[in-house]
Design a protein around this motif. Structure first.
Motif, PDB file in Angstrom:
ATOM      1  N   GLU A   1      27.741  -3.593  20.159  1.00  0.00           N
ATOM      2  CA  GLU A   1      28.808  -4.222  20.961  1.00  0.00           C
ATOM      3  C   GLU A   1      28.747  -3.747  22.411  1.00  0.00           C
ATOM      4  O   GLU A   1      29.408  -4.302  23.278  1.00  0.00           O
ATOM      5  N   ALA A   2      27.963  -2.674  22.664  1.00  0.00           N
ATOM      6  CA  ALA A   2      27.893  -2.147  24.031  1.00  0.00           C
ATOM      7  C   ALA A   2      27.340  -3.190  24.984  1.00  0.00           C
ATOM      8  O   ALA A   2      27.545  -3.114  26.181  1.00  0.00           O
ATOM      9  N   GLY A   3      26.623  -4.207  24.450  1.00  0.00           N
ATOM     10  CA  GLY A   3      26.117  -5.271  25.308  1.00  0.00           C
ATOM     11  C   GLY A   3      24.710  -4.995  25.787  1.00  0.00           C
ATOM     12  O   GLY A   3      23.873  -4.510  25.036  1.00  0.00           O
ATOM     13  N   ARG A   4      24.467  -5.265  27.077  1.00  0.00           N
ATOM     14  CA  ARG A   4      23.097  -5.244  27.601  1.00  0.00           C
ATOM     15  C   ARG A   4      22.727  -3.886  28.201  1.00  0.00           C
ATOM     16  O   ARG A   4      23.539  -3.244  28.854  1.00  0.00           O
TER      17      ARG A   4
ATOM     18  N   VAL B   1      13.923  -4.123  31.815  1.00  0.00           N
ATOM     19  CA  VAL B   1      13.201  -2.896  32.169  1.00  0.00           C
ATOM     20  C   VAL B   1      12.846  -2.919  33.652  1.00  0.00           C
ATOM     21  O   VAL B   1      12.369  -3.942  34.155  1.00  0.00           O
ATOM     22  N   ILE B   2      13.093  -1.814  34.338  1.00  0.00           N
ATOM     23  CA  ILE B   2      12.514  -1.598  35.666  1.00  0.00           C
ATOM     24  C   ILE B   2      11.484  -0.489  35.489  1.00  0.00           C
ATOM     25  O   ILE B   2      11.817   0.613  35.043  1.00  0.00           O
ATOM     26  N   ALA B   3      10.215  -0.804  35.802  1.00  0.00           N
ATOM     27  CA  ALA B   3       9.143   0.197  35.684  1.00  0.00           C
ATOM     28  C   ALA B   3       8.565   0.417  37.079  1.00  0.00           C
ATOM     29  O   ALA B   3       7.951  -0.494  37.650  1.00  0.00           O
ATOM     30  N   GLY B   4       8.775   1.624  37.604  1.00  0.00           N
ATOM     31  CA  GLY B   4       8.324   1.929  38.959  1.00  0.00           C
ATOM     32  C   GLY B   4       7.094   2.820  38.949  1.00  0.00           C
ATOM     33  O   GLY B   4       6.950   3.697  38.085  1.00  0.00           O
ATOM     34  N   PHE B   5       6.189   2.576  39.901  1.00  0.00           N
ATOM     35  CA  PHE B   5       4.964   3.384  40.036  1.00  0.00           C
ATOM     36  C   PHE B   5       4.704   3.623  41.522  1.00  0.00           C
ATOM     37  O   PHE B   5       5.204   2.881  42.371  1.00  0.00           O
ATOM     38  N   GLN B   6       3.873   4.642  41.811  1.00  0.00           N
ATOM     39  CA  GLN B   6       3.550   4.911  43.218  1.00  0.00           C
ATOM     40  C   GLN B   6       2.770   3.748  43.827  1.00  0.00           C
ATOM     41  O   GLN B   6       3.016   3.331  44.944  1.00  0.00           O
ATOM     42  N   THR B   7       1.784   3.261  43.027  1.00  0.00           N
ATOM     43  CA  THR B   7       0.882   2.223  43.535  1.00  0.00           C
ATOM     44  C   THR B   7       0.310   1.441  42.353  1.00  0.00           C
ATOM     45  O   THR B   7       0.330   1.931  41.208  1.00  0.00           O
ATOM     46  N   ALA B   8      -0.203   0.223  42.624  1.00  0.00           N
ATOM     47  CA  ALA B   8      -0.673  -0.667  41.548  1.00  0.00           C
ATOM     48  C   ALA B   8      -1.751  -0.009  40.683  1.00  0.00           C
ATOM     49  O   ALA B   8      -1.786  -0.228  39.472  1.00  0.00           O
ATOM     50  N   ALA B   9      -2.611   0.811  41.293  1.00  0.00           N
ATOM     51  CA  ALA B   9      -3.720   1.421  40.538  1.00  0.00           C
ATOM     52  C   ALA B   9      -3.220   2.366  39.448  1.00  0.00           C
ATOM     53  O   ALA B   9      -3.958   2.709  38.529  1.00  0.00           O
ATOM     54  N   ARG B  10      -1.975   2.783  39.543  1.00  0.00           N
ATOM     55  CA  ARG B  10      -1.415   3.720  38.553  1.00  0.00           C
ATOM     56  C   ARG B  10      -0.619   3.018  37.446  1.00  0.00           C
ATOM     57  O   ARG B  10      -0.013   3.680  36.605  1.00  0.00           O
ATOM     58  N   ILE B  11      -0.603   1.691  37.469  1.00  0.00           N
ATOM     59  CA  ILE B  11       0.193   0.976  36.459  1.00  0.00           C
ATOM     60  C   ILE B  11      -0.594   0.851  35.152  1.00  0.00           C
ATOM     61  O   ILE B  11      -1.651   0.216  35.128  1.00  0.00           O
ATOM     62  N   PRO B  12      -0.116   1.438  34.045  1.00  0.00           N
ATOM     63  CA  PRO B  12      -0.794   1.250  32.758  1.00  0.00           C
ATOM     64  C   PRO B  12      -0.381  -0.112  32.170  1.00  0.00           C
ATOM     65  O   PRO B  12       0.555  -0.205  31.381  1.00  0.00           O
ATOM     66  N   GLN B  13      -1.126  -1.154  32.590  1.00  0.00           N
ATOM     67  CA  GLN B  13      -0.760  -2.522  32.209  1.00  0.00           C
ATOM     68  C   GLN B  13      -0.687  -2.648  30.679  1.00  0.00           C
ATOM     69  O   GLN B  13       0.146  -3.372  30.145  1.00  0.00           O
ATOM     70  N   ARG B  14      -1.558  -1.908  30.003  1.00  0.00           N
ATOM     71  CA  ARG B  14      -1.595  -2.002  28.534  1.00  0.00           C
ATOM     72  C   ARG B  14      -0.246  -1.597  27.924  1.00  0.00           C
ATOM     73  O   ARG B  14       0.218  -2.196  26.957  1.00  0.00           O
TER      74      ARG B  14
ATOM     75  N   SER C   1      25.332  -7.571  34.924  1.00  0.00           N
ATOM     76  CA  SER C   1      26.053  -6.341  34.579  1.00  0.00           C
ATOM     77  C   SER C   1      25.395  -5.693  33.349  1.00  0.00           C
ATOM     78  O   SER C   1      24.869  -6.384  32.470  1.00  0.00           O
ATOM     79  N   TYR C   2      25.425  -4.386  33.332  1.00  0.00           N
ATOM     80  CA  TYR C   2      24.844  -3.617  32.231  1.00  0.00           C
ATOM     81  C   TYR C   2      25.880  -2.659  31.679  1.00  0.00           C
ATOM     82  O   TYR C   2      26.753  -2.181  32.408  1.00  0.00           O
ATOM     83  N   ASP C   3      25.744  -2.359  30.375  1.00  0.00           N
ATOM     84  CA  ASP C   3      26.691  -1.457  29.724  1.00  0.00           C
ATOM     85  C   ASP C   3      26.099  -0.081  29.488  1.00  0.00           C
ATOM     86  O   ASP C   3      26.825   0.869  29.236  1.00  0.00           O
ATOM     87  N   CYS C   4      24.783   0.010  29.528  1.00  0.00           N
ATOM     88  CA  CYS C   4      24.173   1.324  29.398  1.00  0.00           C
ATOM     89  C   CYS C   4      22.812   1.341  30.067  1.00  0.00           C
ATOM     90  O   CYS C   4      22.149   0.296  30.162  1.00  0.00           O
TER      91      CYS C   4
ATOM     92  N   LEU D   1      24.026   5.894  40.656  1.00  0.00           N
ATOM     93  CA  LEU D   1      24.374   4.462  40.625  1.00  0.00           C
ATOM     94  C   LEU D   1      25.223   4.151  39.391  1.00  0.00           C
ATOM     95  O   LEU D   1      26.191   3.397  39.464  1.00  0.00           O
ATOM     96  N   CYS D   2      24.849   4.762  38.249  1.00  0.00           N
ATOM     97  CA  CYS D   2      25.605   4.524  37.007  1.00  0.00           C
ATOM     98  C   CYS D   2      27.029   5.073  37.134  1.00  0.00           C
ATOM     99  O   CYS D   2      27.990   4.430  36.690  1.00  0.00           O
ATOM    100  N   ALA D   3      27.161   6.262  37.743  1.00  0.00           N
ATOM    101  CA  ALA D   3      28.499   6.858  37.916  1.00  0.00           C
ATOM    102  C   ALA D   3      29.354   5.941  38.800  1.00  0.00           C
ATOM    103  O   ALA D   3      30.527   5.687  38.511  1.00  0.00           O
ATOM    104  N   ARG D   4      28.733   5.404  39.853  1.00  0.00           N
ATOM    105  CA  ARG D   4      29.458   4.514  40.780  1.00  0.00           C
ATOM    106  C   ARG D   4      29.930   3.245  40.073  1.00  0.00           C
ATOM    107  O   ARG D   4      31.038   2.774  40.294  1.00  0.00           O
ATOM    108  N   GLU D   5      29.068   2.699  39.184  1.00  0.00           N
ATOM    109  CA  GLU D   5      29.370   1.421  38.516  1.00  0.00           C
ATOM    110  C   GLU D   5      30.075   1.622  37.170  1.00  0.00           C
ATOM    111  O   GLU D   5      30.373   0.647  36.485  1.00  0.00           O
ATOM    112  N   GLY D   6      30.259   2.867  36.751  1.00  0.00           N
ATOM    113  CA  GLY D   6      30.910   3.127  35.460  1.00  0.00           C
ATOM    114  C   GLY D   6      30.045   2.747  34.271  1.00  0.00           C
ATOM    115  O   GLY D   6      30.548   2.248  33.251  1.00  0.00           O
ATOM    116  N   ILE D   7      28.731   2.930  34.385  1.00  0.00           N
ATOM    117  CA  ILE D   7      27.802   2.573  33.300  1.00  0.00           C
ATOM    118  C   ILE D   7      27.361   3.853  32.588  1.00  0.00           C
ATOM    119  O   ILE D   7      26.974   4.833  33.239  1.00  0.00           O
TER     120      ILE D   7
END
Ligand SMILES: Cc1cc2nc3c(=O)[nH]c(=O)nc-3n(C[C@H](O)[C@H](O)[C@H](O)COP(=O)(O)OP(=O)(O)OC[C@H]3O[C@@H](n4cnc5c(N)ncnc54)[C@H](O)[C@@H]3O)c2cc1C
Ligand code: FES
Length: 274
Positions: A116-119, A148-161, A203-206, A222-228
């Motif tokens: 029930e927590a949602g998204r 999902v947000i997946a962040g990397f330093q640069t494209a060469a470091r992205i494990p696409q697999r 909006s996200y719940d968790c 950011l979560c504390a600010r948005e109450g998530i």
């Protein structure tokens, strides 16, 4: 957020033999290790294992690594790791059929949010995408939608697999958004900037996050600010991995310290004194 910790069904911590099935480079300094064992390790998402890497008797400390996916019945485990020093470089030299030992399951993993927590939003930085993939599997199994947000330093470091392995777990409306610090792929900037933009649209719940501490501190703010509600998977240098050496302290808002290896690595973001 339910109090259910995802280590409840886990087996007792023990030392287990494993055999390497494959160990391939998948991005710059980044490897995908698939291994197997005769016993069921009872690993739960967000827990970690402590690896003995053969080849140097003077190196007595094990290497703590999370897992990206795990077949509980066959004890078939997939790990993604980055070579940062001597131990992980020796690990990258292990080949199909090589054997060693692993201690685990260690620590306390992700807590399963109530349906029930949602998204949910999963935010990873660098190789933090590995335990985040395990969280994605947990949410998918429970029928909870997420992006999902997946962040990397640069494209060469992205494990696409790894991202390809996460893709089928998404619900129809789920998205994997890439960011790179240098703008070589996806959103140009930090994960926290992309997260701020996304929070304006959805909006996200968790939120579940793993990555560099500076990033997780930003995500927690950011979560504390948005109450998530927010869970963070912390990383510390580890000596023993099971609560005996007190070298993996995480400072708490309530005062004192928790042990990352035993009380974590997953904590509620509001518990941690950033
Ligand atoms: C619970 C947990 C889960 C982890 N999961 C993963 C994973 O899934 N994939 C992955 O690539 N890595 C993971 N790590 C980090 C990994 O354990 C370290 O990169 C590894 O131990 C480095 O060993 P080394 O012998 O190659 O490097 P060392 O020669 O020991 O150190 C090389 C450099 O890495 C730093 N370092 C070493 N260990 C850590 C650590 N634990 N935390 C922060 N910095 C460290 C050292 O300060 C040094 O700068 C995890 C760590 C923890 C605590
Ligand atoms: S690593 Fe020894 S107490 Fe945590």
């Amino acid at each position: 957020m339910s109090a259910e910790r995802h280590d409840m069904a886990g087996a007792a911590v023990g030392s287990h033999d494993f055999v390497v099935i494959s160990n391939e480079q998948v991005a710059r300094d980044t490897y995908r290790l698939e291994l197997s064992s005769h016993v069921s390790w009872g690993l739960m998402p967000g827990q970690f294992m402590n690896f003995e890497v053969p080849g140097d008797g003077s190196h007595i400390l094990r290497i703590p690594l999370s897992f990206a996916s795990c077949d509980l019945r066959s004890s078939h485990v997939v790990i993604y790791y980055v070579t940062v020093g001597e131990g992980t470089r020796r690990l990258s030299a292990m080949r199909h059929g090589d054997t060693s030992t692993v201690v685990g399951p260690c620590g306390k993993g992700w807590r399963l949010p109530e349906k029930e927590a949602g998204r949910c939003l999963l935010v990873s930085g660098g190789i933090g995408s590995a335990p985040i993939a395990a969280a994605a599997g947990m949410l998918a199994q429970a029928g909870i939608s997420y992006d999902v947000i997946a962040g990397f330093q640069t494209a060469a470091r992205i494990p696409q697999r790894l991202l390809d392995e996460m893709e089928p777990l998404l619900a129809d409306d789920g998205r994997i958004l890439i960011s790179t610090d240098d703008g070589t792929q996806g959103f140009a900037g930090f994960t926290t900037q992309l997260m701020e933009q996304l929070l304006g649209e959805q909006s996200y719940d968790c939120v579940l996050t793993c990555g560099p501490e500076v990033m997780m501190r930003g995500v927690a703010a950011l979560c504390a600010r948005e109450g998530i509600a927010c869970q963070v998977s912390m990383e510390r240098m580890m000596g023993c991995g099971f609560g005996a050496c007190s070298c993996c302290n995480v400072p708490l808002v309530a005062g004192g310290y928790a042990l990352c290896c035993q009380d974590g690595p997953v904590f509620d973001a509001t518990e941690v004194a950033w």
